[in-house]
Design an enzyme around this catalytic site. Sequence first.
Site, PDB file in Angstrom:
ATOM      1  N   ARG A  56       0.952  -1.242   0.034  1.00 38.26           N
ATOM      2  CA  ARG A  56       0.255   0.187   0.039  1.00 38.26           C
ATOM      3  C   ARG A  56       1.026   1.232   0.081  1.00 38.26           C
ATOM      4  O   ARG A  56       0.388   2.350  -0.606  1.00 38.26           O
ATOM      5  CB  ARG A  56      -1.116   0.068   1.165  1.00 38.26           C
ATOM      6  CG  ARG A  56      -1.816   1.307   0.892  1.00 38.26           C
ATOM      7  CD  ARG A  56      -3.171   1.370   2.157  1.00 38.26           C
ATOM      8  NE  ARG A  56      -3.156   0.560   3.264  1.00 38.26           N
ATOM      9  CZ  ARG A  56      -2.286   0.522   4.327  1.00 38.26           C
ATOM     10  NH1 ARG A  56      -1.305   1.590   4.333  1.00 38.26           N
ATOM     11  NH2 ARG A  56      -2.306  -0.313   5.129  1.00 38.26           N
ATOM     12  N   TYR A 109     -14.692  15.885 -16.461  1.00 33.83           N
ATOM     13  CA  TYR A 109     -15.038  14.555 -16.518  1.00 33.83           C
ATOM     14  C   TYR A 109     -16.248  14.406 -15.412  1.00 33.83           C
ATOM     15  O   TYR A 109     -16.178  14.924 -14.390  1.00 33.83           O
ATOM     16  CB  TYR A 109     -13.884  13.678 -15.896  1.00 33.83           C
ATOM     17  CG  TYR A 109     -14.247  12.180 -16.027  1.00 33.83           C
ATOM     18  CD1 TYR A 109     -14.392  11.532 -17.163  1.00 33.83           C
ATOM     19  CD2 TYR A 109     -14.199  11.396 -14.795  1.00 33.83           C
ATOM     20  CE1 TYR A 109     -14.740  10.031 -16.938  1.00 33.83           C
ATOM     21  CE2 TYR A 109     -14.320  10.352 -14.901  1.00 33.83           C
ATOM     22  CZ  TYR A 109     -14.733   9.468 -16.065  1.00 33.83           C
ATOM     23  OH  TYR A 109     -14.993   8.139 -15.743  1.00 33.83           O
ATOM     24  N   ASP A 181      -5.886  18.119 -15.387  1.00 33.39           N
ATOM     25  CA  ASP A 181      -6.255  16.854 -15.903  1.00 33.39           C
ATOM     26  C   ASP A 181      -5.753  16.628 -17.297  1.00 33.39           C
ATOM     27  O   ASP A 181      -6.673  17.257 -18.196  1.00 33.39           O
ATOM     28  CB  ASP A 181      -7.622  16.294 -15.544  1.00 33.39           C
ATOM     29  CG  ASP A 181      -8.021  15.075 -16.015  1.00 33.39           C
ATOM     30  OD1 ASP A 181      -7.462  14.341 -16.900  1.00 33.39           O
ATOM     31  OD2 ASP A 181      -8.969  14.443 -15.601  1.00 33.39           O
ATOM     32  N   LYS A 206      -6.871   5.381 -19.868  1.00 32.58           N
ATOM     33  CA  LYS A 206      -7.163   5.773 -21.193  1.00 32.58           C
ATOM     34  C   LYS A 206      -6.173   5.640 -22.261  1.00 32.58           C
ATOM     35  O   LYS A 206      -5.659   4.586 -22.332  1.00 32.58           O
ATOM     36  CB  LYS A 206      -7.743   7.183 -21.211  1.00 32.58           C
ATOM     37  CG  LYS A 206      -8.823   7.640 -20.044  1.00 32.58           C
ATOM     38  CD  LYS A 206     -10.135   6.713 -20.423  1.00 32.58           C
ATOM     39  CE  LYS A 206     -11.352   6.725 -19.081  1.00 32.58           C
ATOM     40  NZ  LYS A 206     -11.174   8.235 -18.468  1.00 32.58           N
TER      41      LYS A 206
HETATM   42  C1  LIG Z   1     -11.724   8.573 -17.312  1.00 30.57           C
HETATM   43  C2  LIG Z   1     -11.465  10.126 -16.893  1.00 30.57           C
HETATM   44  C3  LIG Z   1     -11.125  10.175 -15.487  1.00 30.57           C
HETATM   45  C4  LIG Z   1     -11.341   9.247 -14.374  1.00 30.57           C
HETATM   46  O1  LIG Z   1     -10.416   8.113 -14.675  1.00 30.57           O
HETATM   47  P1  LIG Z   1     -10.633   6.601 -14.176  1.00 30.57           P
HETATM   48  O2  LIG Z   1      -9.434   5.743 -14.383  1.00 30.57           O
HETATM   49  O3  LIG Z   1     -11.777   6.198 -15.054  1.00 30.57           O
HETATM   50  O4  LIG Z   1     -10.961   6.697 -12.741  1.00 30.57           O
HETATM   51  C5  LIG Z   1     -10.416  11.333 -15.204  1.00 30.57           C
HETATM   52  N1  LIG Z   1     -10.344  12.490 -15.905  1.00 30.57           N
HETATM   53  C6  LIG Z   1     -10.699  12.285 -17.264  1.00 30.57           C
HETATM   54  C7  LIG Z   1     -10.775  13.410 -18.410  1.00 30.57           C
HETATM   55  C8  LIG Z   1     -11.295  10.955 -17.966  1.00 30.57           C
HETATM   56  O5  LIG Z   1     -11.466  10.777 -18.953  1.00 30.57           O
END
Ligand SMILES: *Cc1c(COP(=O)(O)O)cnc(C)c1O
Length: 396
Positions: A56, A109, A181, A206
Amino acid sequence: MTDKSHSSIVRRTSIPNSASEPLVTPLMPSVVYTTQTPDALDDQYEGRTTGYTYAREGHPNADVLARKIDQLEGAEGGLILGSGMAAVTATMMGLLKAGDHVLGGDQLYGRSLRMMAEELPRFGVETTLADPTDIDAMRAAIQPNTRIILVEVVSNPTLRVADMDGIAQLAKDCGALLVVDNTFTTPRGYKPFEHGADIVIHSVTKLLAGHSDVTLGYVAARDPALMQQIVVTATTFGLTPSPFDCWLAERGLHSFDLRFDRASANAAILADALAECPGVKRVLYPGRADHPDHNRTVSVLQGEGGNMVSFELHGGRPAANAMTTAAEHIAFGPTLGDVATVLSHSASSSHRALTPEGRAALGISEGFFRVSVGIEDPELLVREFTAAIAEAQHNL
Ligand SMILES: *Cc1c(COP(=O)(O)O)cnc(C)c1O
């Protein structure tokens, strides 16, 4: 038959010695790391030696992956977490306290929007959303207690490009931390640390991992003291990633550059082809000259249109249903960044919680689709999309 000797199969033995080394990063799922003596453990905890103790708190597969993403982002000491939302959570919970204010982009998001609207206020954090393509609206939303500005460079699903230079200047002027982000843009489209960001977040799930088989997140801070706060929060809240997921993501990341090139080239071709389809009302692609923020695609994204294309069909929900049925080989699901092309329908997925009026204000109708373009043969993609759209229009 019981073996009474001192050895037992539940006692771990060392792996065989080898003068040669594995080419591939070994997968290390061990939760626990053993040391020889309490003194040796003291040395480790007190920083005289380095080593792992408990997964962890950190493990080799996460660190190998983190160093590679650090390299892409020009960062140091970034952290891998169990999902992109875990990265957002660690950042917010690590750096905010009751009484602080966060200004967020109004097309973040979905779960980040929920964190702004519902979760952070439960802990006494004030939040405001504003349009990141409109610097005056962003500036007007700043408060004396604004601690963080959270933005995405390209919005979901209308692919608007934020005024990143203006926002970086705004964060500087008001002494707030700029958190970017960078999931949609990836380090190929934008490098936040080169443009004044304090913190960079990724959903590694992604494009970076790229194969839709792990959820992982990444966060890096320019200031090591802030990074340390985020690491402590992530470890305490238990936002740790699995070694296997990190191992898979490292493998995926090796082809990220190639996938990005191919998917972006495909997206540009598909966007132009969609614009020619009689059944298509409009196409949104940052790389096209008719995109509302095309000037910022050039100035912010160095002309990289990216792999995401959105478009609107004539004929609303019936046409949308008919098209997804006709496009039987194109996956229909609410994610992005996979090697294969994935189609999503915002009104029934990411934006279903909004009223039809709320969606209309964002330009999301029942005929609105977002395409995460993959690395297939572009001719095949164009053929499948144009045929499915023609079929949908024919059946109206
Ligand atoms: C998918 C996504 C997230 C969240 O990511 P997860 O891995 O699904 O928790 C955050 N910001 C953006 C822009 C995303 O496309």
